[in-house]
Scaffold this active site. Sequence first.
Site, PDB file in Angstrom:
ATOM      1  N   ARG A 234       2.940   4.878   6.291  1.00 39.26           N
ATOM      2  CA  ARG A 234       3.354   4.160   7.507  1.00 39.26           C
ATOM      3  C   ARG A 234       3.815   2.731   7.224  1.00 39.26           C
ATOM      4  O   ARG A 234       4.116   1.985   8.155  1.00 39.26           O
ATOM      5  CB  ARG A 234       2.198   4.148   8.519  1.00 39.26           C
ATOM      6  CG  ARG A 234       1.794   5.537   8.984  1.00 39.26           C
ATOM      7  CD  ARG A 234       0.430   5.526   9.635  1.00 39.26           C
ATOM      8  NE  ARG A 234      -0.620   5.164   8.692  1.00 39.26           N
ATOM      9  CZ  ARG A 234      -1.914   5.074   9.001  1.00 39.26           C
ATOM     10  NH1 ARG A 234      -2.309   5.302  10.244  1.00 39.26           N
ATOM     11  NH2 ARG A 234      -2.805   4.734   8.089  1.00 39.26           N
TER      12      ARG A 234
ATOM     13  N   HIS B 281      -2.275  -3.858   5.048  1.00 43.82           N
ATOM     14  CA  HIS B 281      -2.097  -3.465   6.450  1.00 43.82           C
ATOM     15  C   HIS B 281      -3.446  -3.211   7.103  1.00 43.82           C
ATOM     16  O   HIS B 281      -4.374  -2.707   6.446  1.00 43.82           O
ATOM     17  CB  HIS B 281      -1.199  -2.226   6.565  1.00 43.82           C
ATOM     18  CG  HIS B 281      -1.765  -0.995   5.934  1.00 43.82           C
ATOM     19  ND1 HIS B 281      -2.355   0.002   6.679  1.00 43.82           N
ATOM     20  CD2 HIS B 281      -1.876  -0.606   4.652  1.00 43.82           C
ATOM     21  CE1 HIS B 281      -2.780   0.953   5.860  1.00 43.82           C
ATOM     22  NE2 HIS B 281      -2.509   0.611   4.627  1.00 43.82           N
TER      23      HIS B 281
ATOM     24  N   CYS C 228       0.836  -1.188   0.000  1.00 41.27           N
ATOM     25  CA  CYS C 228       0.000   0.000   0.000  1.00 41.27           C
ATOM     26  C   CYS C 228       0.883   1.254   0.000  1.00 41.27           C
ATOM     27  O   CYS C 228       1.974   1.257   0.573  1.00 41.27           O
ATOM     28  CB  CYS C 228      -0.919   0.018   1.222  1.00 41.27           C
ATOM     29  SG  CYS C 228      -2.090   1.403   1.203  1.00 41.27           S
TER      30      CYS C 228
ATOM     31  N   ASP D  86       0.409   3.814   1.624  1.00 40.55           N
ATOM     32  CA  ASP D  86       0.367   4.402   2.969  1.00 40.55           C
ATOM     33  C   ASP D  86       1.780   4.676   3.504  1.00 40.55           C
ATOM     34  O   ASP D  86       2.629   3.791   3.508  1.00 40.55           O
ATOM     35  CB  ASP D  86      -0.374   3.430   3.911  1.00 40.55           C
ATOM     36  CG  ASP D  86      -0.731   4.089   5.241  1.00 40.55           C
ATOM     37  OD1 ASP D  86       0.182   4.564   5.942  1.00 40.55           O
ATOM     38  OD2 ASP D  86      -1.929   4.127   5.574  1.00 40.55           O
TER      39      ASP D  86
ATOM     40  N   CYS E  80      -6.341  -0.037   6.833  1.00 41.41           N
ATOM     41  CA  CYS E  80      -6.056   0.571   5.527  1.00 41.41           C
ATOM     42  C   CYS E  80      -7.197   1.520   5.105  1.00 41.41           C
ATOM     43  O   CYS E  80      -8.361   1.122   5.017  1.00 41.41           O
ATOM     44  CB  CYS E  80      -5.875  -0.514   4.472  1.00 41.41           C
ATOM     45  SG  CYS E  80      -5.490   0.125   2.828  1.00 41.41           S
TER      46      CYS E  80
END
Length: 195
Positions: free
Chosen positions: A41, A93, A37, A39, A96
């Site tokens: 993080r 994750h 992803c 993302d 998400c």
Amino acid sequence: KLLQENKKWASDKIGVDPDYFERLSHLQTPEFLWIGCSDSRVPANEITNTQPGEIFVHRNIANMVVNTDVNLVAVLDYAVTHLKVKHIIVCGHYGCGGIKAADTKIDYRHVLNMWLRNIKDVIRHHRQELDAITDTEARTNRLVELNVQEQVYNLAKTTIIQRSWKRDKRPDLHGWVYGLKDGLIKPVYEMKAGT
Ligand code: CO
């Protein structure tokens, strides 16, 4: 700030290993393709404690494998055919945002709606199981796992993977889910040549 930090990082690396960049500049021989992803993080190298040169990376919203996505298919072909990676990891994750967004009726307009539609297909395939989960967070987390599993299937269905399995018995496909709250990765699904 980013450029200043880059200078510091580069000099720190050379301080520990003077040939570091010289050696890496000649070739990359990663054994892993990571589909994760976007993302911020969930950085592939950081959470697996790996170095530049070890993982070939593709990231998009909600770590999707869409077989009409030319970007994804080009990365996959290069990784499998030329880099000859041994493993492909689809890593989702928990928590998400892309997955959460797809599991609503909110209109995110044009392009985002188009992307989220692929996740809505996963929801439709597993509606019965998902609708039985009453807790919202638990439902999202299960959907994250199911989505990773479906994206591994999508990989397995591609000509690139089918041909490589037939010819070289590689790569193994892995579906993983990363936990934002504890930093730990949970393997949820696996497919190998001949399965
Ligand atoms: Co995400």
